[in-house]
Design a protein around this motif. Structure first.
Motif, PDB file in Angstrom:
ATOM      1  N   THR A 208      16.869  66.608  56.178  1.00  0.00           N
ATOM      2  CA  THR A 208      16.752  68.047  56.475  1.00  0.00           C
ATOM      3  C   THR A 208      15.949  68.277  57.748  1.00  0.00           C
ATOM      4  N   THR A 209      14.974  67.416  57.994  1.00  0.00           N
ATOM      5  CA  THR A 209      14.211  67.541  59.232  1.00  0.00           C
ATOM      6  C   THR A 209      15.115  67.302  60.447  1.00  0.00           C
TER       7      THR A 209
ATOM      8  N   HIS B  46      12.213  82.575  60.443  1.00  0.00           N
ATOM      9  CA  HIS B  46      11.660  81.215  60.502  1.00  0.00           C
ATOM     10  C   HIS B  46      10.274  81.180  61.137  1.00  0.00           C
TER      11      HIS B  46
ATOM     12  N   THR C  85      18.448  67.450  60.675  1.00  0.00           N
ATOM     13  CA  THR C  85      19.581  68.368  60.825  1.00  0.00           C
ATOM     14  C   THR C  85      19.147  69.828  60.899  1.00  0.00           C
ATOM     15  N   GLY C  86      17.924  70.097  60.453  1.00  0.00           N
ATOM     16  CA  GLY C  86      17.496  71.493  60.379  1.00  0.00           C
ATOM     17  C   GLY C  86      18.177  72.242  59.243  1.00  0.00           C
ATOM     18  N   TRP C  87      18.901  71.522  58.389  1.00  0.00           N
ATOM     19  CA  TRP C  87      19.590  72.190  57.292  1.00  0.00           C
ATOM     20  C   TRP C  87      18.684  72.276  56.078  1.00  0.00           C
ATOM     21  N   SER C  88      18.621  73.444  55.532  1.00  0.00           N
ATOM     22  CA  SER C  88      17.823  73.694  54.335  1.00  0.00           C
ATOM     23  C   SER C  88      18.378  74.991  53.795  1.00  0.00           C
TER      24      SER C  88
ATOM     25  N   HIS D 208      13.806  63.658  55.278  1.00  0.00           N
ATOM     26  CA  HIS D 208      14.037  63.377  56.696  1.00  0.00           C
ATOM     27  C   HIS D 208      15.409  63.885  57.145  1.00  0.00           C
TER      28      HIS D 208
ATOM     29  N   GLU E  78       4.967  77.909  61.785  1.00  0.00           N
ATOM     30  CA  GLU E  78       6.022  76.969  62.126  1.00  0.00           C
ATOM     31  C   GLU E  78       7.253  77.274  61.281  1.00  0.00           C
ATOM     32  N   ALA E  79       8.444  76.947  61.811  1.00  0.00           N
ATOM     33  CA  ALA E  79       9.675  77.148  61.042  1.00  0.00           C
ATOM     34  C   ALA E  79       9.557  76.450  59.689  1.00  0.00           C
ATOM     35  N   ARG E  80       9.004  75.249  59.718  1.00  0.00           N
ATOM     36  CA  ARG E  80       8.846  74.466  58.500  1.00  0.00           C
ATOM     37  C   ARG E  80       7.987  75.223  57.472  1.00  0.00           C
TER      38      ARG E  80
ATOM     39  N   LYS F  80       9.905  78.214  55.953  1.00  0.00           N
ATOM     40  CA  LYS F  80      10.851  77.738  54.949  1.00  0.00           C
ATOM     41  C   LYS F  80      10.139  77.383  53.653  1.00  0.00           C
TER      42      LYS F  80
END
Lengths: 308, 308, 308, 308
Positions: free
Chosen positions: B300-301, C216, B303-306, B298, C227-229, C232
């Motif tokens: 990473t979701t 992305h 913050t968008g950090w990955s 959650h 999707e960006a997700r 990734k």
């Protein structure tokens, strides 16, 4: 059967193979044995003994002891209860992989495949330790009595040498302990196991001491060590599991229950007739004596005796 | 980034999962920890620290110590030579099988797959022992200094408890020793390994102490512990091997280098930004904290950090 | 970033390694490729493309197609349902064993470890076949459009050559079918899989076509493929599983999501920046291009770009 | 020996076990067989035949055919050359793992462990196909002649049913083909293998047709099918490998060479005395008839006959 003549012929057949293979060299005490040795002895069920070559020279029994420790555990726990006791902790199936493998042990929750791989023999030794209080001396006592040779002894150099190279067996024992499959402390089990392997016996001694396997469980003095059913079952395990992961090949070529050791010895049983022991230190890739296996093969060819 | 707000939201998301999974029960000292615990901390690369929940409560670091022992071995052996030294004795590939497996060790001649499975960590500890003379105290000293918390200590009950249930690790160590892959005596390697695992730290302590992984090798005081290249490489090993045999799944869901422990802690790194530590004792079937993994997911979701 | 200068320097570094390793020779059509080839291209997220060497020479994409088939299956099944559909039938964990292994497939009931081993790619192809009605043509169409090169084509000699040496893939497919893990007939799945592998593309084509992984999920025309997700997550699977059983080593050295093929090509992604493709036919023991891996390693050294 | 009386007593002993275990249900044609069946027959080496229960009811021989295909390959290639031919392509060691396993096949380069696991039987069938031009009809012809029952026939429903569920055998065959260990096209080998398994015979037919194994290679008409040495060797392989991965257990309990099938039949040999066949469809977890194994066990107890 003129055993003496047959043994001479077998020896003549096998001698060119002596020095083939490779003497066990993982411990110095074994490595020093001359590769030139060859002896064979047969003890019939009536007590007659014959031999040729180095048949009276003692050598390190090594894994041949595993057949005796299994027999002693069965003998110490009369009735089917005794059998049940040990067979809950060790299987009876051929291993299908090299004799020290940890893979199956892991896949099968610490229950070794059979009593003749190292892991299985450690479990049997552990049980014998519980039953007798001294798994190595009780075996030596039995072998002295049964072979009629009171001079049988451990070779301390071999036992200590094994202990100095024993990390793999320690790994096996700790691994089984992690599954709760040892009753005694790991160091004590390993030590007794090494001393059992370090007993020195000649072909004569081993053929005579293993007579009960041909006599359906009767000892040399006529008393009963094992039920006939139990003796037959040890023979069955020897045939299917007695020669490391070459048991199928050995059954195919020789057709006899047998147990080999990396000292170069092999005992073999012709149920109802005799027990054989052959010795020559050169080993094949699977740890069985090259000249020894050839000698047993030729013995069955000459006599026509095979369990099949 | 308002870390505090993010952590609050993460905690709200993960709390319903607290008590899911199963507290490690293979040793009594771990079993006694309350399943209700949940804490998370973040230390940014500039030294700011934030946390919510039980973020200041010490817990047993267990396998999280493996990331630090690897870093210390690298730091103690500057230059590529140091790296070469350890990577000849341990691999860098994901294990593909459960974390205690002996199978690969056997197939690959006593070289563990990576430094984060138990076998690999024993090799790293063995190396650290050789380099420092005391593999557990040197780690504690480092962690005290780097976390800024001089009160960090071993939990002797955990260390002794591990030793009392240590047959499997003893098996691994003896097995590697049989291949010549240990420099120090087996009992000493195992003992230092257990004491490393028995260090107690809070989420705060761990997030701060692991800051060098986010700072490309720089310590909290600005001095260099590792080359940037080395810090990146530890992150790479954490991403591919850091969460037992769930590393692929963890990379897929969370997308961060991470190292988990059966005490319920997980540290995770966002290179160039921050180091996180989350703790909740309930473990999934693969040994990773259920609520902890969800919290990182959650985070990473939000913050968008990955790394991807 | 002056990409052209960096690529020149990378090429200068890697060229001495060209001809190292061994050109794939299991099918004649691959064996005929000259070992001297080396090319590298980079496509940044804004559409600029640079290249040096043989960067515009088409080669057989082979396993690089596996990254695209996974992306197309995800794209064809929007929402988490699509993901769920495929991930019930294939895992996301590194394989830990050579890329064609049947062992894990047997142990894990016909569920391949990940979509980038052959077994996993057969499952993904099977799914794409169900979703599109033609798993190979739909991929070719996508690649033509996305690369902006309408001349992309299958190499029939390669596809037929693979089919003539396809017993191992047939074994994998029948084995999974025996567990109920294929939707379409085995021969049709295998055939489409071979044709996907037989697509010919240059470094330029692949770097451009793989741009959505760096953007992305956005296609070259700005529309959304994934999707960006999801993008990734494909990168995560590439990093942990994309270079056969050398993924850990590759992550350690290069630190980028990548997918290699036995044709000698490797695509790599720097999320948010660019997609790279390098090609040189000489392979290391694990099936990855020797000069290609070295080139990517040097690219990250020069630019300082790594996901860690 | 009053065989009839012994068989009656054996049947009385085994009948309570009928319906224990589980009728093979992987193909509809086998699943339809009544679980209530029990029959046993013995054919002595002089041609006398006795039986009780359903001993004249035909059932699907399934894997019992593997013993006959091995014998026919040996018989078709006289001299040691014939033996050498087949033993280069299949081993003689117990498998140590479930009978369909692909693991060993992979580890051992496409050479199956022994001729009685499915992979090994496919190799033997492939060889018989090469030697005779029709591996299934040549077996049926032999069995008709040797059993003296010209009405023996294939059950097409079983053969077709197997083919419809044959993905696992197709996987094995393609996998061996990928190692170059098949001489004929995969579909033809599989088809003949299925038809061999689909032959229907009664206990009487099988005991009589297997007489040559007890007569050291002599056929019913006194002519020689196999050398004595060859017949003994088939018995050895049956003892070590004939009952799937329960061969060790079977040797331990029963002590006879035997070959079982998932149709519920088992043939067993007492060399020099007689051949037995028992049938009852309920199988244990390893694929051997529960009541059948118990019947053979009791037969050896009553008669005292065992190879050990």
């Amino acid at each position: 059967m003129d055993y003496q003549a047959v043994l001479e012929e077998v020896a003549a057949y096998a001698r060119p193979l002596v020095r083939r293979g490779r003497v066990a060299d993982y411990i110095p005490a074994l490595e020093r044995v001359s590769a030139d040795r060859f002896g064979i002895a047969v003890a019939d069920i009536h007590g007659a003994v014959h031999g040729v070559g180095d048949w009276e020279v003692p050598f390190s029994v090594q894994s041949i002891s595993k057949a005796f420790s299994l027999a002693l555990v069965m003998a110490q726990s009369p009735g089917s209860q005794g059998e049940d006791g040990i067979w809950k902790r060790v299987g009876r199936e051929p291993s299908g992989t090299p004799f020290n493998s940890l893979v199956q042990l892991e896949a099968e929750n610490g229950i070794p495949r059979n009593p003749f791989i190292n892991a299985g023999a450690l479990v049997v030794t552990d049980r014998l330790q519980t039953l007798t209080g001294d798994a190595s001396t009780s075996m030596l006592d039995f072998l002295r009595e049964e072979s009629g040779n009171p001079d049988l002894a451990f070779d301390p150099a071999v036992a200590e040498s094994e202990a100095g190279h024993g990390d793999r067996n320690a790994a096996l024992a700790h691994f089984m302990a992690s599954f709760g499959n040892l009753e005694n402390p790991v160091p004590s089990v390993i030590e007794h196991y090494f001393w059992q392997c370090a007993i020195e016996m000649s072909c004569r001694d081993l053929a005579v001491a293993g007579g009960f396997l041909a006599r359906h469980g009767l000892r040399a003095d006529g008393s009963r060590l094992l039920e006939a059913r139990e003796a037959k079952r040890i023979n069955a395990v020897m045939l299917t599991c007695g020669t490391y992961d070459a048991a199928g090949e050995f059954a195919y070529r020789v057709g006899l229950p047998a147990k080999s050791g990396v000292g170069g010895g092999i005992i073999a049983v012709i149920p109802g007739r005799c027990t054989l022991c052959v010795w020559s230190p050169g080993l094949d890739a699977r740890g069985n004596s090259v000249a020894g296996a050839a000698a047993l093969d030729h013995f069955t060819t000459l006599t026509g005796w095979s369990v099949f």
